[in-house]
Scaffold this motif. Structure first.
Motif, PDB file in Angstrom:
ATOM      1  N   LEU A 187       0.873  -1.126   0.162  1.00 32.59           N
ATOM      2  CA  LEU A 187       0.011  -0.055   0.040  1.00 32.59           C
ATOM      3  C   LEU A 187       0.819   1.156   0.097  1.00 32.59           C
ATOM      4  N   PRO A 188       1.026   2.026  -0.946  1.00 28.98           N
ATOM      5  CA  PRO A 188       1.786   3.250  -0.980  1.00 28.98           C
ATOM      6  C   PRO A 188       0.914   4.256  -0.364  1.00 28.98           C
ATOM      7  N   HIS A 189       0.732   4.169   0.852  1.00 32.75           N
ATOM      8  CA  HIS A 189      -0.111   4.754   1.646  1.00 32.75           C
ATOM      9  C   HIS A 189      -0.094   4.823   3.071  1.00 32.75           C
ATOM     10  N   ILE A 190       0.666   5.667   3.829  1.00 28.57           N
ATOM     11  CA  ILE A 190       0.650   5.468   5.434  1.00 28.57           C
ATOM     12  C   ILE A 190       0.180   7.030   6.240  1.00 28.57           C
ATOM     13  N   ASP A 191      -0.936   6.835   6.961  1.00 28.43           N
ATOM     14  CA  ASP A 191      -1.420   8.112   7.435  1.00 28.43           C
ATOM     15  C   ASP A 191      -2.389   8.674   6.289  1.00 28.43           C
ATOM     16  N   THR A 192      -2.681   9.830   6.694  1.00 24.47           N
ATOM     17  CA  THR A 192      -3.724  10.422   5.695  1.00 24.47           C
ATOM     18  C   THR A 192      -3.073  11.357   4.630  1.00 24.47           C
ATOM     19  N   PHE A 193      -3.654  11.566   3.579  1.00 22.97           N
ATOM     20  CA  PHE A 193      -3.070  12.286   2.387  1.00 22.97           C
ATOM     21  C   PHE A 193      -3.620  13.755   2.626  1.00 22.97           C
ATOM     22  N   LEU A 194      -2.459  14.438   2.218  1.00 22.05           N
ATOM     23  CA  LEU A 194      -2.446  15.935   2.571  1.00 22.05           C
ATOM     24  C   LEU A 194      -2.823  16.735   1.105  1.00 22.05           C
ATOM     25  N   GLU A 195      -3.103  17.995   1.289  1.00 24.80           N
ATOM     26  CA  GLU A 195      -3.236  18.780  -0.023  1.00 24.80           C
ATOM     27  C   GLU A 195      -2.209  18.651  -1.198  1.00 24.80           C
ATOM     28  N   ASN A 196      -0.734  18.511  -0.486  1.00 27.40           N
ATOM     29  CA  ASN A 196       0.202  18.603  -1.593  1.00 27.40           C
ATOM     30  C   ASN A 196       0.319  17.231  -2.233  1.00 27.40           C
ATOM     31  N   GLY A 197      -0.432  16.298  -1.934  1.00 33.99           N
ATOM     32  CA  GLY A 197      -0.121  14.988  -2.331  1.00 33.99           C
ATOM     33  C   GLY A 197       0.511  14.004  -1.881  1.00 33.99           C
ATOM     34  N   TYR A 198       1.226  14.339  -0.747  1.00 31.61           N
ATOM     35  CA  TYR A 198       2.092  13.494   0.126  1.00 31.61           C
ATOM     36  C   TYR A 198       1.069  13.137   1.202  1.00 31.61           C
ATOM     37  N   THR A 199       1.811  12.001   2.123  1.00 31.50           N
ATOM     38  CA  THR A 199       0.912  11.658   3.252  1.00 31.50           C
ATOM     39  C   THR A 199       1.679  12.416   4.290  1.00 31.50           C
ATOM     40  N   LYS A 200       0.697  12.071   5.508  1.00 30.88           N
ATOM     41  CA  LYS A 200       1.348  13.063   6.499  1.00 30.88           C
ATOM     42  C   LYS A 200       2.609  12.075   7.116  1.00 30.88           C
ATOM     43  N   GLU A 201       2.753  10.644   7.109  1.00 32.26           N
ATOM     44  CA  GLU A 201       4.024  10.169   7.383  1.00 32.26           C
ATOM     45  C   GLU A 201       5.049  10.518   6.639  1.00 32.26           C
ATOM     46  N   GLU A 202       4.806  10.714   5.283  1.00 28.68           N
ATOM     47  CA  GLU A 202       6.017  11.492   4.349  1.00 28.68           C
ATOM     48  C   GLU A 202       6.482  12.654   4.783  1.00 28.68           C
ATOM     49  N   MET A 203       5.230  13.538   5.131  1.00 25.99           N
ATOM     50  CA  MET A 203       5.848  15.054   5.597  1.00 25.99           C
ATOM     51  C   MET A 203       6.471  15.035   6.878  1.00 25.99           C
ATOM     52  N   LYS A 204       5.831  13.879   7.809  1.00 25.83           N
ATOM     53  CA  LYS A 204       6.929  13.769   9.230  1.00 25.83           C
ATOM     54  C   LYS A 204       8.163  13.373   8.948  1.00 25.83           C
TER      55      LYS A 204
END
Ligand code: A2P
Length: 327
Positions: A187-204
């Motif tokens: 799943l290319p998806h951890i935590d919620t999606f943000l407006e910039n297209g990244y997930t919260k996990e990625e931004m963390k």
């Protein structure tokens, strides 16, 4: 001697905190185990002591407690960490609630030291912890220009629900934690999606790396985080470009002498870090170190680490060990 509380003591990380505290050299005088009303009254072993789980309330920190390790979710931390702090307790918080607060230290003991300006200390995101261990010495020596993360994260990072989805998926049972089956899937998806297209996990990962390593805005970081059908231990591929030239030998040498790292890098013998190596250990396993042939001063580094130990419980206990050693 110090008095400890574990908040979320019945959870996956809280249980590991108990185990890791028992393995530690820290001398635990009183230990208080706290959770929700659902668990109040249960008995949990702490070594040979039988401890009755208390319901977490606003009065829980009226007692003499030196350290409270929190792993009971963000909203619990937001509400109860300041109450503990007001009572003189040092809070080490595993949730993401306080991590990016400018007043709060975000600590990986191999990389940085708490200022204790506030008595709440944040434990970083699991994938971030295992990534900054190798990045810190390379940044100190060569300077980082750019970092690109790709993660392969184990289901234990989602708690018992993630583990259940993987095990039940094998029997054909529909998932309840994830939006899709995790068994036989990625799943290319951890935590919620943000407006910039990244997930919260990625931004963390991006923001926490900058905070822990004190990187300026000139250092560019990006991340893609994926959940894979592995029970425990995250893998992170770290692609970096350094500010100056370095050889593979130099990078290997630096990382093999850095605290908290185990180098496994003999690809000729099929030896490289895998989740099965790192599970049950506190070290970050590093290997597959090679020059990135697509960019100047670029390298690929593969890491694995036990996300429940070093990525959560052990890092929290190590922060307490560090603070006790500084006394
Ligand atoms: P409980 O077992 O009583 O629900 P996990 O992340 O593995 O699900 O664990 C979460 C931990 O946080 C558990 O120990 C859980 O206790 C605890 N917890 C969840 N919500 C609260 C709450 N509102 N107050 C105190 N503890 C909580």
């Amino acid at each position: 001697m110090a008095n400890f509380a574990i908040v979320g003591a019945t959870g996956l990380v809280g249980t590991k905190m108990i185990e890791r505290l028992l393995e530690s050299n820290l001398e635990v005088d009183n230990i208080y185990l706290m959770a929700s009303s659902r668990s109040a009254g249960k008995t949990i072993k702490f070594g040979d002591r039988d401890i009755i789980v208390e319901e977490l309330t606003e009065n829980s920190f009226d007692k003499d407690i030196d350290y409270a390790l929190f792993s009971a979710g963000g909203s619990t931390s937001l509400k109860f960490a300041p109450i503990a702090e007001k009572n003189g307790v040092i809070v080490i918080d595993n949730s993401s609630a306080w991590r990016m607060d400018p007043e709060i230290d975000l600590i990986v003991p191999e990389c940085n030291t708490p200022s204790l300006d506030r008595k709440i200390i944040a434990n970083p995101n699991c994938s971030t912890i295992q990534s900054v261990l190798p990045l810190k010495p390379l940044n100190d020596r060569f300077g980082l220009n750019r970092v690109s993360y790709t993660t392969y994260q184990a289901v234990s990072g989602s708690g018992v629900g993630g583990i259940d989805d993987l095990k039940n998926g094998e029997k054909g049972i529909a998932p309840s934690k994830y939006p899709h089956p995790i068994y036989n899937n990625v799943l290319p998806h951890i935590d919620t999606f943000l407006e910039n297209g990244y997930t919260k996990e990625e931004m963390k990962m991006i923001e926490e790396t900058k905070k822990i390593l004190n990187l300026g805005d000139d250092v560019l970081i990006t991340a893609t985080c994926a959940r894979v059908p592995v029970l425990n231990s995250h893998s992170v591929e770290i692609n970096i470009s350094l500010k100056g030239p370095a050889t593979v030998e130099e990078v290997r040498e630096i990382l093999s002498n850095s605290p908290g790292i185990v180098l496994i890098d003999n690809p000729q013998n099929n030896e490289y870090p895998m989740p099965l190596n790192s599970t049950g250990h506190d070290e970050v396993f590093v290997g597959r170190i090679r020059k990135d042939i697509s960019q100047e001063n670029g390298f690929h580094i593969w890491t694995t680490a036990d996300n429940i130990r070093k990525g959560a419980a052990s890092n929290a206990v190590q922060i307490a060990e560090l603070l006790e050693s500084l006394k």
